[in-house]
Design an enzyme around this catalytic site. Structure first.
Site, mmCIF file in Angstrom:
data_model
loop_
_atom_site.group_PDB
_atom_site.id
_atom_site.type_symbol
_atom_site.label_atom_id
_atom_site.label_comp_id
_atom_site.label_asym_id
_atom_site.label_seq_id
_atom_site.Cartn_x
_atom_site.Cartn_y
_atom_site.Cartn_z
ATOM 1 N N SER A 1 12.952 37.890 -15.460
ATOM 2 C CA SER A 1 12.063 37.204 -14.501
ATOM 3 C C SER A 1 11.529 38.111 -13.408
ATOM 4 O O SER A 1 12.305 38.691 -12.646
ATOM 5 C CB SER A 1 12.810 36.081 -13.766
ATOM 6 N N HIS B 1 7.550 35.381 -16.511
ATOM 7 C CA HIS B 1 7.786 36.201 -17.700
ATOM 8 C C HIS B 1 6.476 36.566 -18.378
ATOM 9 O O HIS B 1 5.798 35.699 -18.924
ATOM 10 C CB HIS B 1 8.661 35.457 -18.708
ATOM 11 N N HIS C 1 13.916 32.218 -24.104
ATOM 12 C CA HIS C 1 15.213 31.629 -23.769
ATOM 13 C C HIS C 1 15.511 30.424 -24.654
ATOM 14 O O HIS C 1 14.586 29.758 -25.131
ATOM 15 C CB HIS C 1 15.201 31.131 -22.314
ATOM 16 N N TYR D 1 16.446 27.665 -23.486
ATOM 17 C CA TYR D 1 15.942 26.469 -22.784
ATOM 18 C C TYR D 1 14.463 26.198 -23.045
ATOM 19 O O TYR D 1 13.956 25.140 -22.692
ATOM 20 C CB TYR D 1 16.245 26.520 -21.276
ATOM 21 N N GLU D 2 13.780 27.158 -23.651
ATOM 22 C CA GLU D 2 12.386 26.919 -24.029
ATOM 23 C C GLU D 2 12.304 26.242 -25.401
ATOM 24 O O GLU D 2 11.210 25.936 -25.886
ATOM 25 C CB GLU D 2 11.618 28.241 -24.070
ATOM 26 N N ALA E 1 17.860 37.944 -13.869
ATOM 27 C CA ALA E 1 18.082 37.383 -12.534
ATOM 28 C C ALA E 1 19.268 36.442 -12.671
ATOM 29 O O ALA E 1 19.467 35.845 -13.731
ATOM 30 C CB ALA E 1 16.849 36.624 -12.075
ATOM 31 N N MET F 1 20.831 32.361 -17.470
ATOM 32 C CA MET F 1 20.453 31.605 -18.672
ATOM 33 C C MET F 1 19.930 32.495 -19.797
ATOM 34 O O MET F 1 19.199 32.027 -20.672
ATOM 35 C CB MET F 1 19.391 30.562 -18.308
ATOM 36 N N SER F 2 20.311 33.773 -19.756
ATOM 37 C CA SER F 2 19.750 34.689 -20.765
ATOM 38 C C SER F 2 20.775 35.755 -21.137
ATOM 39 O O SER F 2 21.966 35.618 -20.874
ATOM 40 C CB SER F 2 18.493 35.360 -20.210
ATOM 41 N N ASN G 1 19.945 34.324 -5.769
ATOM 42 C CA ASN G 1 20.399 33.201 -4.907
ATOM 43 C C ASN G 1 21.906 33.098 -4.995
ATOM 44 O O ASN G 1 22.513 33.567 -5.960
ATOM 45 C CB ASN G 1 19.768 31.892 -5.413
ATOM 46 N N HIS H 1 13.318 27.038 -8.081
ATOM 47 C CA HIS H 1 12.881 28.101 -8.978
ATOM 48 C C HIS H 1 11.903 29.059 -8.290
ATOM 49 O O HIS H 1 11.986 30.271 -8.481
ATOM 50 C CB HIS H 1 12.264 27.492 -10.245
HETATM 51 N N1 HPA Z 1 21.809 29.766 -12.121
HETATM 52 C C1 HPA Z 1 21.399 30.069 -13.366
HETATM 53 N N2 HPA Z 1 20.442 30.971 -13.619
HETATM 54 C C2 HPA Z 1 19.904 31.605 -12.559
HETATM 55 C C3 HPA Z 1 20.293 31.341 -11.239
HETATM 56 C C4 HPA Z 1 21.304 30.367 -11.012
HETATM 57 O O1 HPA Z 1 21.704 30.083 -9.882
HETATM 58 N N3 HPA Z 1 19.550 32.162 -10.445
HETATM 59 C C5 HPA Z 1 18.740 32.868 -11.253
HETATM 60 N N4 HPA Z 1 18.951 32.554 -12.541
#
Ligand code: HPA
Length: 260
Positions: A17, A48, A70, A72-73, A100, A193-194, A217, A229
């Protein structure tokens, strides 16, 4: 599917990302949009891009996947690891994966660059499932010697490089505070998530792997603030120049394998 592009590379880089900036560092770049690669999954996630860029950096032939797909897509484990098979087919010996993540360990702050030392796959998926499945060892899924290359490069640049275990969830929702407490209890420092399916595939293909995560974060429930996001992407953008500098310093020092 391994498109016969006729392209060779020694080092591969997967950019997550908002980290696409690094692809612009390559000299003599040759770019192939994913849409021109037959059967290649197109990332639809914000932040992306979707292109393969092959070029040179400090004398090393580098292939960059700028943007990833991903689970999730709606893509399968096979589809999200298509790019890793492509890089392997090009001759890549060392792979740097970036992403990320949310920081779970108390010391991790937004913007921190973190060396992934190990992972926990909670995605309920595995790209190796199938007839004649291999059983690769994952004891050092993230190469110690590559981690040392990264540490030296970071020290030279004066960039603080933290270390942590990355837990991968499917998403796309962020975690609940209870899920984060669970992830902390099982030994995770970062959540995202990757990456893990790519790293599994790369290990099965005997590539040496390095993983670096940008903490965007504090994970859910750890800061009092809600996760958005847009903010995750914004922190990624703020860190991107530093991240690109680090990747640029690391890549020429990665083992290039047998010359193509
Ligand atoms: N959780 C999951 N995936 C992420 C996060 C998170 O807090 N931050 C960036 N990608």
């Amino acid at each position: 599917m391994e498109p016969k592009l006729g392209l060779r590379a020694q080092v591969g880089v997967v950019l997550g990302s908002g980290l696409g900036a690094f692809a612009e560092e390559l000299s003599n770049p040759f770019t192939v949009p994913y849409k021109d690669l037959e059967g290649f999954p197109i990332s639809t996630a914000a932040g992306h891009a979707g292109k393969l860029v092959v070029g040179n950096l400090g004398g090393v032939d580098v292939a960059v996947l700028a943007g990833r797909s991903h689970l999730y897509e709606g893509y399968s484990a096979a589809q999200v690891t298509e790019g890793i098979r492509l890089l392997h087919g090009m001759g890549v010996a060392s792979l740097l994966v970036t992403n990320a993540s949310g920081g779970i360990a108390a010391e991790l702050e937004p913007g921190d660059l973190t060396l992934i030392t190990d992972h926990i796959n909670l995605q309920g998926a595995n790209p190796l499932i199938g007839p004649h499945a291999p059983f690769p060892d994952m004891t050092e899924a993230y190469s110690l010697r590559l981690r040392n290359v990264a540490k030296e490069a970071a020290a030279e640049l004066g960039i603080t490089l933290r270390e942590g275990v990355y837990a991968a969830v499917v998403g796309p929702c962020y975690e609940t505070p209870a899920e984060i407490r669970y992830l902390k209890a099982i030994g995770a420092d970062l959540v995202g998530m990757s990456t893990v399916l790519e790293v599994i595939m790369a290990n099965a293909l005997k590539m040496e792997v390095l993983g670096i995560s940008c903490v965007t974060n504090k994970a859910a429930g750890l800061s009092g603030a809600k996760l958005q996001h847009d903010e995750v992407l914004e922190v990624g953008r703020q860190a991107r120049a530093r991240f690109a500098d680090l990747v640029k310093a690391i890549v020429p020092g990665l083992p290039a394998g047998l010359a193509a």
